[in-house]
Design an enzyme around this catalytic site. Structure first.
Site, PDB file in Angstrom:
ATOM      1  N   SER A 136       0.818  -1.126   0.025  1.00  0.00           N
ATOM      2  CA  SER A 136      -0.061  -0.085   0.097  1.00  0.00           C
ATOM      3  C   SER A 136       0.764   1.404   0.002  1.00  0.00           C
ATOM      4  CB  SER A 136      -0.892  -0.096   1.126  1.00  0.00           C
ATOM      5  OG  SER A 136      -0.288   0.320   2.131  1.00  0.00           O
ATOM      6  N   LYS A 173       0.677   4.539   6.866  1.00  0.00           N
ATOM      7  CA  LYS A 173       0.093   5.414   6.106  1.00  0.00           C
ATOM      8  C   LYS A 173       0.621   6.897   6.124  1.00  0.00           C
ATOM      9  CE  LYS A 173      -2.912   2.398   4.023  1.00  0.00           C
ATOM     10  NZ  LYS A 173      -2.328   1.267   4.584  1.00  0.00           N
TER      11      LYS A 173
END
EC number: 3.4.21.88
Length: 218
Positions: A136, A173
């Site tokens: 990701s 993230k």
């Protein structure tokens, strides 16, 4: 050691300093903006030249997929490296594997092993290493199996890459606060961003990324 042109040296220095200051390499667009290139393609040509000279390594398909392979002076160490690394100033950092729901990230049962790493590669001292799982954050140059160096923190500025706990999950993230909400941004278009409403969801920051150790070599 490869001989670089003045422009190549400037670009190499920008890459090195960006990694040192943020923990991650610049994008092609950021390099182009810094040097006034007409497009990121011009930056790409310079990067390929540096790769041919053996001073960097490029990861295909990743906008931040740039890895330093050599230091440019005897006193410098590479900013991203593969273990084991020898050095005078050594840090012993716990490697966190999978994190069980509801327990502290540095609980003993989460520690896979201890690593010794060279302290000089980090501007900010990390508290632990976290093994990255998944792709990701690929476009930030963070790949599956890499070790993320993390400084413990419960707050972080916008734009920082963070380790966050959301419910039972721990994720890596980029943090962005917008209109009272928090967005956890993936650096890969194949993965969705995560919107968080503080107070309505179980959310906490576990730390800020301060560096990266490539998975190759161990």
């Amino acid at each position: 050691m490869a001989t670089l042109t003045p422009r190549q040296q400037q670009i190499f220095d920008l890459i090195r300093n960006t990694i040192r200051n943020t923990g991650f390499p610049p994008t092609r667009a950021e390099i182009a903006a810094e040097f006034g290139f007409s497009s990121p393609n011009a930056a790409e040509e310079h990067l390929r030249a540096l790769a041919r000279k053996g001073v960097i390594e490029l990861t295909p398909g990743a906008s931040r997929g740039i890895r330093l392979k050599v230091a440019r002076s005897d006193s410098e160490m590479p900013d991203q490296f593969s273990l084991p690394v020898s050095g005078i100033m050594q840090l012993t950092l716990p490697l966190v594997g999978r994190v069980a729901a509801g327990s502290p990230i540095l609980a003993a049962e989460h520690i896979d092993r201890q690593y010794q790493v060279d302290a000089s590669v980090f501007d900010e001292r990390p508290d632990y290493l976290l093994r990255v799982r998944g792709l990701s954050m690929r476009d930030a140059g963070i790949l599956d199996g890499d070790l993320l160096a993390v400084r413990k923190a419960s707050e972080a500025p916008n734009g920082k890459i963070v380790v966050a706990r959301l419910g039972d999950d721990v994720t890596v993230k980029r943090l962005q606060r917008r209109d009272g909400a928090i967005e956890l941004i993936a650096e890969n278009p194949d993965f969705p961003n995560i919107m968080v409403t503080p107070g309505r969801e179980e959310f906490s920051l576990e730390g800020i990324a301060v560096g990266l150790i490539r998975s190759s070599g161990f």
